[in-house]
Design a protein around this motif. Structure first.
Motif, PDB file in Angstrom:
ATOM      1  N   GLY A 354      10.736   7.638  29.097  1.00 37.56           N
ATOM      2  CA  GLY A 354      10.119   6.324  28.986  1.00 37.56           C
ATOM      3  C   GLY A 354      11.194   5.267  28.799  1.00 37.56           C
ATOM      4  O   GLY A 354      12.403   5.544  28.886  1.00 37.56           O
ATOM      5  N   PHE A 355      10.771   4.031  28.537  1.00 32.89           N
ATOM      6  CA  PHE A 355      11.732   2.938  28.458  1.00 32.89           C
ATOM      7  C   PHE A 355      11.867   2.319  27.071  1.00 32.89           C
ATOM      8  O   PHE A 355      12.819   1.591  26.830  1.00 32.89           O
ATOM      9  CB  PHE A 355      11.361   1.841  29.462  1.00 32.89           C
ATOM     10  N   SER A 356      10.901   2.553  26.182  1.00 31.38           N
ATOM     11  CA  SER A 356      11.009   1.903  24.875  1.00 31.38           C
ATOM     12  C   SER A 356      10.461   2.797  23.780  1.00 31.38           C
ATOM     13  O   SER A 356       9.528   3.577  23.989  1.00 31.38           O
ATOM     14  CB  SER A 356      10.272   0.560  24.868  1.00 31.38           C
ATOM     15  N   GLN A 402      18.548  10.534  26.666  1.00 30.36           N
ATOM     16  CA  GLN A 402      17.746   9.367  26.300  1.00 30.36           C
ATOM     17  C   GLN A 402      16.468   9.788  25.590  1.00 30.36           C
ATOM     18  O   GLN A 402      16.027   9.133  24.641  1.00 30.36           O
ATOM     19  CB  GLN A 402      17.412   8.541  27.538  1.00 30.36           C
ATOM     20  N   SER A 403      15.868  10.897  26.012  1.00 29.22           N
ATOM     21  CA  SER A 403      14.671  11.392  25.324  1.00 29.22           C
ATOM     22  C   SER A 403      14.981  11.719  23.866  1.00 29.22           C
ATOM     23  O   SER A 403      14.205  11.383  22.956  1.00 29.22           O
ATOM     24  CB  SER A 403      14.130  12.641  26.036  1.00 29.22           C
ATOM     25  N   VAL A 407      13.502   9.838  20.399  1.00 30.17           N
ATOM     26  CA  VAL A 407      12.864  10.551  19.292  1.00 30.17           C
ATOM     27  C   VAL A 407      13.592  10.263  17.980  1.00 30.17           C
ATOM     28  O   VAL A 407      12.964  10.067  16.932  1.00 30.17           O
ATOM     29  CB  VAL A 407      12.820  12.067  19.584  1.00 30.17           C
ATOM     30  N   GLU A 408      14.916  10.240  18.025  1.00 29.45           N
ATOM     31  CA  GLU A 408      15.672   9.943  16.807  1.00 29.45           C
ATOM     32  C   GLU A 408      15.364   8.532  16.296  1.00 29.45           C
ATOM     33  O   GLU A 408      15.238   8.313  15.086  1.00 29.45           O
ATOM     34  CB  GLU A 408      17.173  10.102  17.059  1.00 29.45           C
ATOM     35  N   CYS A 409      15.227   7.565  17.207  1.00 28.23           N
ATOM     36  CA  CYS A 409      14.847   6.209  16.803  1.00 28.23           C
ATOM     37  C   CYS A 409      13.444   6.209  16.196  1.00 28.23           C
ATOM     38  O   CYS A 409      13.186   5.513  15.207  1.00 28.23           O
ATOM     39  CB  CYS A 409      14.898   5.260  18.004  1.00 28.23           C
ATOM     40  N   LEU A 410      12.555   7.000  16.776  1.00 30.27           N
ATOM     41  CA  LEU A 410      11.197   7.111  16.251  1.00 30.27           C
ATOM     42  C   LEU A 410      11.221   7.687  14.843  1.00 30.27           C
ATOM     43  O   LEU A 410      10.521   7.198  13.940  1.00 30.27           O
ATOM     44  CB  LEU A 410      10.366   7.995  17.180  1.00 30.27           C
ATOM     45  N   GLU A 575      13.387  -2.398  30.530  1.00 32.93           N
ATOM     46  CA  GLU A 575      14.726  -2.601  29.980  1.00 32.93           C
ATOM     47  C   GLU A 575      14.973  -1.631  28.826  1.00 32.93           C
ATOM     48  O   GLU A 575      14.094  -1.389  28.001  1.00 32.93           O
ATOM     49  CB  GLU A 575      14.885  -4.039  29.480  1.00 32.93           C
ATOM     50  N   ILE A 576      16.184  -1.100  28.778  1.00 38.19           N
ATOM     51  CA  ILE A 576      16.599  -0.217  27.676  1.00 38.19           C
ATOM     52  C   ILE A 576      17.404  -1.045  26.679  1.00 38.19           C
ATOM     53  O   ILE A 576      18.299  -1.809  27.058  1.00 38.19           O
ATOM     54  CB  ILE A 576      17.457   0.953  28.196  1.00 38.19           C
ATOM     55  N   HIS A 577      17.105  -0.901  25.399  1.00 39.19           N
ATOM     56  CA  HIS A 577      17.774  -1.675  24.358  1.00 39.19           C
ATOM     57  C   HIS A 577      19.166  -1.115  24.075  1.00 39.19           C
ATOM     58  O   HIS A 577      19.413   0.088  24.195  1.00 39.19           O
ATOM     59  CB  HIS A 577      16.927  -1.646  23.083  1.00 39.19           C
ATOM     60  N   ASP A 578      20.075  -1.993  23.638  1.00 40.86           N
ATOM     61  CA  ASP A 578      21.448  -1.592  23.289  1.00 40.86           C
ATOM     62  C   ASP A 578      21.472  -0.448  22.275  1.00 40.86           C
ATOM     63  O   ASP A 578      22.292   0.471  22.368  1.00 40.86           O
ATOM     64  CB  ASP A 578      22.215  -2.777  22.686  1.00 40.86           C
ATOM     65  N   TYR A 579      20.573  -0.519  21.296  1.00 38.27           N
ATOM     66  CA  TYR A 579      20.589   0.460  20.211  1.00 38.27           C
ATOM     67  C   TYR A 579      20.340   1.869  20.733  1.00 38.27           C
ATOM     68  O   TYR A 579      20.941   2.836  20.256  1.00 38.27           O
ATOM     69  CB  TYR A 579      19.532   0.085  19.162  1.00 38.27           C
ATOM     70  N   ILE A 580      19.452   1.993  21.727  1.00 37.12           N
ATOM     71  CA  ILE A 580      19.140   3.309  22.287  1.00 37.12           C
ATOM     72  C   ILE A 580      20.355   3.880  23.011  1.00 37.12           C
ATOM     73  O   ILE A 580      20.688   5.067  22.861  1.00 37.12           O
ATOM     74  CB  ILE A 580      17.937   3.209  23.244  1.00 37.12           C
TER      75      ILE A 580
END
Length: 737
Positions: A354-356, A402-403, A407-410, A575-580
């Motif tokens: 996904g993207f966000s 990226q996946s 998940v880590e951001c989640l 768009e993909i965020h810098d943090y990701i």
């Protein structure tokens, strides 16, 4: 008290956390952002105190009391069902108001306006434009506006339209402000969200955040090793009426066998959501899984759901999920991401990253709604196995990485902050036309004050507004003209546009054909995609033979068949965020083991980390790649595009490929010299960069803008020119360390 009596009738033991926090704030009045996880009770957190305010005040039929705005008609229908008993208990009228609601019902509501109105931005626009003389009477007693799924509006054309609509109502009724209450489950920066709710007044907005942790989350990422050049599986077509010259069998290799088997094994027998990505992929996966049901002589459990399907087709899937005990998996795009009531699903599955993270959080919230049952998330990550001579980017398995990063951001409870305000000149053109229609004419100074001074277009100065008016009045555009008294009026072309039912939406609508089977409309298909009679098509999860195409009526007649090929829809990535992206680099450079990876995903991660080390990406961000050079800035989509344009402005040729730049026919030392120049110099000329951006006209009225104004929009909304020197230094510093 009616509200307390209703709560008692629901047999609630306690209020939810977000309700306990929000009720005093809403009762006190003012602008509020209410944020809590999906299904945490945000709707009641807003409406219980609002109805208490309403029943304690004098109720008369001289104006609506509460306006509820949602991005989807289906969400309005759901909330109407949800609020009906509460409003009935309080003696408050509840009105649905969108394109599918009977006009007589709307007329009755306008005749004696009171209570709560549930409406979309487009229907609110139509009400103000078509009933401009009634706005004061309809909204003079408006107590509050509730905006559901606030995150879906922030930074978008529809969001700017909605902010403008609310300001126009405040101006029309002569009030400095009417309470605004925003509801959302995914807001990364609460202060930016507050500013989006009340442009120019975000500091006065109260923030309420629920801390209900829910039932927990069980998650897994499953990897799949795909080997290139495998022979596609042949599919027999024994339909004698199918022309073999045009009816290409569906290439099932687009859904890897092991992945299809796992999807079938994990999802069959329960109700689930499978987010497949694009509309075409939804059709491909639905076809594969429903065909597996057919082959095993089982009832079909897999149904497509996307925006091109007819409303009736989508609603059948939604009702089956919500009310039917039969197991049902909806294979969907983001159409089922927002808060449409589909009941509780067992599993949320997703193909790819996904993207966000905000989107992922919304999706996870669809599962685990019943007490004691955790949400279940499964991400399926197919990767083509890299072999000798593979491109360096292919060796890093970036979709899997990226996946994991998502998940880590989640798990960190992070999600993307709202976008900073843009110029949105296309939406301003639309709002100026709408304001002229609402008022019957308006002076330029009043228009600027309503839309820019008080409204959301605060980055538009008076000189810039004057430039925009000149563009709109140009002899080749003719959207507006000025009367002898100095009022702005609609021009010849403006009148034509305003007569169309599509005028009320600020986004562009594709010209599409209806796909019809035995008199029933299945959905729509883009006009720009070539089709011919005798071809086959997968649509609504089934295979069809095209019998006839009526170009005048824009109708495609179909009948069922055995063969089919995936539909072709235009699609653009998010768009993909810098943090990701920064998180992705940390994952590749680290050695942490992630317990939620299956054996294949763990193996792919290990191989990607080996490739990361072998490529020297621990020590450098610039790599040779044949005659070309790869540059790894490790930044998000907007900054990656900006850096590419900055290098192209120095006469280099290149492309953005995943999270890297590939510069053509230049050695590493040559690219490094150009990056050094970008690091040493002030930020590049933004106008020169904007000139090089392909497809600059993206919004509905961008064609009205002069090249100069279009560049200013591009700079403000699509580029980050000020970051170029920093990016160049960051790339070079690692290479020299």
């Amino acid at each position: 008290m009616p509200v307390r009596r209703w709560i008692w009738q629901q047999k609630w033991a306690t209020l939810r956390d977000v309700q306990e926090k929000a009720i005093p704030a809403v009762l006190a009045g003012g602008d509020i952002v209410i944020s809590a996880r999906t299904a945490a009770g945000k709707t009641e957190a807003a409406f219980l105190p609002l109805l208490s305010r309403l029943v304690n005040s004098e109720q008369t039929a001289d104006g609506f009391a509460v306006l509820y705005v949602a991005p989807l008609k289906a969400l309005i229908n759901d909330q109407h069902r949800r609020l009906e008993s509460l409003c009935e208990a309080c003696g408050v009228l509840l009105h649905k108001w969108h394109g599918d609601v009977d006009e007589n019902a709307k007329a009755r509501a306008r005749k004696r306006p009171s209570g709560i109105v549930l409406i979309t931005p487009e229907s609110l626009e139509a009400l103000l434009v078509r009933r401009g003389s009634e706005v004061l009477r309809l909204f003079s007693r408006l107590d509050a506006v509730v905006i559901d799924e606030l995150h879906a509006f922030i930074g978008t054309e529809r969001g700017m339209q909605l902010q403008s609509l609310l300001t126009r109502i405040e101006v029309a009724v002569g009030r400095p402000r009417i309470d605004r209450i925003g509801l959302s489950a995914t807001l990364g920066d609460m202060m930016l969200a507050a500013e989006s709710l009340r442009p120019g007044g975000g500091s006065s907005v109260s923030i309420v955040e629920g801390t209900d942790a829910g039932n927990g989350l069980k998650l897994q990422i499953r990897g799949y090793e795909l080997h290139p050049f495998e022979k596609p599986e042949e599919i027999a077509d024994d339909d004698p009426e199918t022309d073999p010259a045009t009816a290409e069998p569906f290439d099932r290799s687009e859904v890897p066998g092991a992945l299809a088997e796992d999807l079938f094994r994990f999802l069959r027998g329960r109700s689930n959501l499978l987010f497949a990505g694009s509309r075409a992929r939804v059709e491909i996966y639905t076809d594969r899984l429903s065909t597996m049901c057919l082959k095993q002589k089982l009832p079909n459990e897999f149904f497509a759901h996307h925006g091109n399907l007819a409303k009736a087709v989508r609603e059948e899937v939604e009702v089956r999920l919500r009310d039917d005990p039969r197991p049902t998996t909806a294979v969907a795009t983001m159409t089922l991401e927002l808060g449409i009531d589909i009941g509780d699903v067992a599993t949320v599955a997703q193909i790819g990253p996904g993207f966000s993270v905000a989107s992922l959080r919304q999706r996870v919230g669809r599962s685990g709604r019943r007490a004691g049952r955790p949400a279940i998330l499964r991400i399926f990550a197919p990767e083509i196995v890299a072999g000798p001579g593979s491109h360096p980017l292919d060796r890093l398995y970036l979709e899997l990485i990226q996946s994991i990063a998502m998940v880590e951001c989640l798990r960190e409870n992070w999600c993307e902050p709202p976008a900073h305000a843009g110029l949105h000149l296309s939406t301003l053109v639309h709002q100026l036309l709408a304001l002229i229609l609402q008022l019957g004419g308006v002076s330029p100074s009043v228009a600027w004050e309503v839309l820019c001074g008080r409204g959301p277009f605060r980055l538009v100065s008076k000189p810039l507004f004057a430039d925009l008016l000149r563009c709109m009045a140009h002899s080749e555009i003719q959207l507006v003209e000025q009367s002898p008294q100095g009022l702005l009026m609609l021009g010849a072309r403006g009148e034509q546009i305003a007569e169309s039912y599509e005028f009320y939406a600020v986004f562009m609508s594709e010209v599409e054909y209806r796909i019809v089977h035995e008199g029933r409309t299945l959905g729509t298909y883009p006009l720009g995609t070539p089709l011919a009679a005798g071809e086959t098509l997968i649509f609504a999860g089934r295979r069809w033979l095209i019998i006839e195409i009526d170009d005048d009526g824009r109708v495609i007649l179909v009948r069922p068949t055995r063969a089919g090929k995936p539909p072709q829809f235009s699609s653009g990535g998010g768009e993909i965020h810098d943090y990701i992206v920064d998180k992705m680099r940390a994952i590749l450079a680290g050695n942490e083991a992630f317990v939620y990876l299956d054996a294949c995903a763990s193996r792919l991660l290990a191989d990607a980390r080996i490739a990361f080390g072998n490529l020297g990406l621990h020590q450098q961000n610039i790599l040779p790649c044949g005659r070309n050079t790869l540059v790894f800035p490790w930044v998000g989509s907007k900054r990656l595009t900006t850096l590419l344009l900055a290098l192209m402005a120095r006469e280099l040729k290149g492309t953005a490929a995943w999270h890297a730049l590939e510069i053509q026919d230049v050695r590493c030392d040559g690219v490094a010299r150009h990056l050094q120049a970008l690091a040493d110099e002030p930020e590049p000329d933004a106008m020169r960069l904007a000139e090089r951006l392909s497809q600059p006209q993206l919004a509905k009225f961008d064609y009205v803008l002069s090249p100069e104004l279009m560049k200013r929009v591009t700079i403000q909304e699509r580029l980050d020119v000020s970051a170029v020197p920093w990016m160049a230094r960051r790339i070079l510093e690692l290479d020299r360390s």
